[in-house]
Design an enzyme around this catalytic site. Structure first.
Site: not given
Length: 248
Positions: A61, A87, A139, A152, A154, A156
Site C-alpha cells: 500500500v 486495514n 484506531s 501512529y 497522528a 490514524k
C-alpha cells in the site's frame, strides 16, 4: 444470501490479524474478497482458506504503482469494485522523544499514505460507477492519543479526518466512507508492540469495561455492516469498537 452477497471487496492487510478476520466475515456474508497483502504467501493462503472465489494479490500500500496494479487487476477480472477496506497497518511503540525519523516515515507511509494511495485509485472507479463503500480501519489512538504511539496516533487521526472529507466529496456519487477504530485487539501486531507483556495485558483488560481484548471478529462484524447496503445512509462516521474503553 448474505448481506454482502456478490460484492467485489478489496481488503488490505488481510493476510493475518484483523484483516484476515474481516476477509473471513466478508466471504461468509457472500462477498468475493480480494485479499491484498504485502506478504503474497499469507494473501494467497487466506484467499484459499475463505473460498467464495477469493483471490490473493500481493499489494504494497505504500507503493502507488503496486496499488494501481491491484486495482487494474480487480477491474479487469471482476469489472467493478464495490467495497474497499483499508486495514493494512504497522506500528513501533516507544516514547516519542526516543523515536527515530525512519520509523516515523514507515508508520506514516503505511497507516496514512497507504489509505491515500488506495483511495486515489479506487474512489474514481466508485464515483464513475455511482456506488461504493469505503471502510477505513483507524484506531482509538487517533481519537484520544496513546502513550508510546505518538506518530501512529497522528497517522490514524489523519485517517479519521481524511475519511470525513472524502465522505463529503463523494456523497453526490452515492459512495459512502466511514472509519472503524479498534481498541486493543488480540493480534500479532498488538503482541509485537508490547501486548505480549502479561502485566500490560492485564492492566489493559482491567481498563476495558467488557474485561477482554477485542477479537478480529468483533471488528469484522462492524466493518461488514458498514460495507453493506444496510448502512447506505451512514457516511463520514467514526465508530469505536473497544469494549467501552473509549466512549464518545
Amino acid at each position: 444470501m448474505g448481506k454482502l452477497s456478490e460484492k467485489i471487496s478489496i481488503v488490505t492487510g488481510a493476510g493475518q490479524g484483523i484483516g484476515r478476520g474481516i476477509a473471513e466475515k466478508f466471504a461468509a456474508e457472500g462477498a468475493t474478497v480480494v485479499v491484498a497483502d504485502v506478504n503474497e504467501t499469507t494473501a494467497k493462503e487466506t484467499a484459499a482458506g475463505i473460498g467464495g472465489g477469493a483471490i490473493g494479490v500481493r499489494t504494497d500500500v505504500t507503493s502507488r504503482e503496486s496499488v494501481a496494479a491491484t486495482v487494474e487487476q480487480v477491474r479487469g477480472q471482476f469489472g467493478r469494485i464495490d467495497v474497499l477496506v483499508n486495514n493494512a497497518g504497522w506500528d513501533k511503540a516507544g516514547p516519542f522523544t526516543e523515536s527515530a525519523p525512519d520509523d516515523w516515515d514507515r508508520i506514516v507511509q503505511i497507516n496514512l499514505y497507504g489509505v491515500l494511495n488506495t483511495c486515489r485509485s479506487v474512489l474514481p472507479v466508485m464515483a464513475e460507477q455511482g456506488f461504493g463503500s469505503v471502510v477505513n480501519i483507524a484506531s482509538d489512538a487517533g481519537r484520544v492519543g496513546s502513550s508510546g504511539e505518538a506518530v501512529y496516533s497522528a497517522a490514524k487521526g489523519g485517517v479519521i479526518a481524511f475519511t470525513k472529507s472524502v465522505a463529503r466529496e463523494l456523497a453526490r456519487n452515492k459512495v459512502n466512507a466511514n472509519a472503524v477504530c479498534p481498541g486493543p485487539a488480540d493480534t500479532a501486531l498488538f503482541a509485537s508492540i508490547g501486548g505480549d507483556n502479561p502485566r500490560l495485558r492485564e492492566a489493559l483488560v482491567k481498563a476495558i469495561p467488557f474485561r477482554r481484548l477485542a477479537q478480529p471478529a468483533d471488528l469484522a462484524n462492524v466493518v461488514a455492516f458498514l460495507a453493506s447496503d444496510e448502512a447506505a445512509y451512514v457516511t463520514g462516521q467514526t465508530v469505536s469498537v473497544s469494549g467501552g474503553l473509549t466512549m464518545s
